[in-house]
Design an enzyme around this catalytic site. Sequence first.
Site, mmCIF file in Angstrom:
data_model
loop_
_atom_site.group_PDB
_atom_site.id
_atom_site.type_symbol
_atom_site.label_atom_id
_atom_site.label_comp_id
_atom_site.label_asym_id
_atom_site.label_seq_id
_atom_site.Cartn_x
_atom_site.Cartn_y
_atom_site.Cartn_z
ATOM 1 N N LYS A 31 -9.468 -0.089 8.852
ATOM 2 C CA LYS A 31 -8.675 -1.313 9.051
ATOM 3 C C LYS A 31 -7.279 -0.946 9.579
ATOM 4 C CE LYS A 31 -7.297 -1.137 4.187
ATOM 5 N NZ LYS A 31 -7.564 -1.679 2.833
ATOM 6 N N TYR A 236 26.516 4.015 13.641
ATOM 7 C CA TYR A 236 26.944 2.725 13.083
ATOM 8 C C TYR A 236 27.655 2.913 11.753
ATOM 9 C CZ TYR A 236 24.266 -0.069 16.420
ATOM 10 O OH TYR A 236 23.793 -0.665 17.552
HETATM 11 C C1 LIG Z 1 -7.916 -0.584 1.989
HETATM 12 C C2 LIG Z 1 -9.163 -0.662 1.209
HETATM 13 C C3 LIG Z 1 -9.935 0.486 0.969
HETATM 14 C C4 LIG Z 1 -9.449 1.873 1.287
HETATM 15 O O1 LIG Z 1 -8.461 2.226 0.341
HETATM 16 P P1 LIG Z 1 -7.751 3.644 0.324
HETATM 17 O O2 LIG Z 1 -6.891 3.591 -0.872
HETATM 18 O O3 LIG Z 1 -6.954 3.704 1.593
HETATM 19 O O4 LIG Z 1 -8.788 4.678 0.274
HETATM 20 C C5 LIG Z 1 -11.179 0.318 0.383
HETATM 21 N N1 LIG Z 1 -11.625 -0.907 0.004
HETATM 22 C C6 LIG Z 1 -10.890 -2.026 0.196
HETATM 23 C C7 LIG Z 1 -11.428 -3.330 -0.250
HETATM 24 C C8 LIG Z 1 -9.628 -1.946 0.775
HETATM 25 O O5 LIG Z 1 -8.891 -3.054 0.924
#
Ligand SMILES: *Cc1c(COP(=O)(O)O)cnc(C)c1O
Length: 339
Positions: A31, A236
Amino acid sequence: MGLVIELAAVQANWKALAERAPGARAGAVVKADAYGLGAERVAPALYEAGARDFFVALAAEGRAIRPHLPDDAQIFVLSGHMEGEDLTGLVPLLNSPEQFFRDRALRPRGPFGIQLDSGMNRLGLEPGEWAAIRSEALAAGPRLISSHLACADEPDHPANAAQLAAFRAMTEGVSAPRSLAATGGILLGPDFHFDIVRPGVGMYGGLPFAEARPVVTLSLPLIQTREVRPGESVGYGYNWTAQRTSRVATVAAGYADGLARALARHGELKLWSGDRACPVIGRISMDLITVDVTDLPDVPKELEILNARQGVDMLADLSGTIGYEILTSLGPRFTRTYR
Ligand SMILES: *Cc1c(COP(=O)(O)O)cnc(C)c1O
């Protein structure tokens, strides 16, 4: 120059996590454009390593990687079936009775999974909602029944055992593949692994997978250097003032690229030339960072902000966040190169 992503390290981290869960199939969470690293390159590399179950947050992310993966790869959409989404080639994880009935009405034979809430109260069917649709849902042959742990990065947190018990109770006697563990859950041990595990951040070199191989190097090009005399200030707010005659380099990156101003708030951020650390001085601005390179024998063409010595979790500590946020903030102005 720019962001160099070592795909072999992503593959090695995926394999190392898969080996921690030998009784389960290891999926891969890609994702948010594979945590900022580029899902169109990362997802096929993970397929090559052996992953067949991919997870994205949104259907649009799934549509973007679908053409880059063979047909035997399943792409699960964590947000499920949102109104009006084209889910061709994707597997929504249905999160509510509303999503379930919408999905079954619109794509009665389309593949789907179910996401259950085991305590996090973020996504998924509550136990009562699940009980109401369970037999209808199971009869339709879900590809996956999943839930997510809220506190897996804290092994002693009582929520882990409580969520495990809730997930077991809700999935007792179910023959569909079950999935509970992300990176943190994999490290909690075999009770949490079920049939499919869903590693994300650990593949990309981040905590809680402390043994992960570093995946990214980020080098920032120098635009110019100047000599600054004692009493002169930089940046800055005139936030830094030279105590000695100093050579100051200005590099091309800033908070617009995801390198937050907060990284420099305690004056501890370093940029690297080989094994030499150079202190960042003054404030981080939108497109520029200033660095004290006085102690370098030669002025280099670029300086590294992320490397094997200074990883995403070190940057996260400096700015008060987590490695996930450092990775997913790295902006589109960095050219991504894959090795
Ligand atoms: C983001 C997510 C993962 C992966 O989690 P990590 O901590 O990055 O391994 C797995 N399952 C769901 C539902 C998530 O939202």
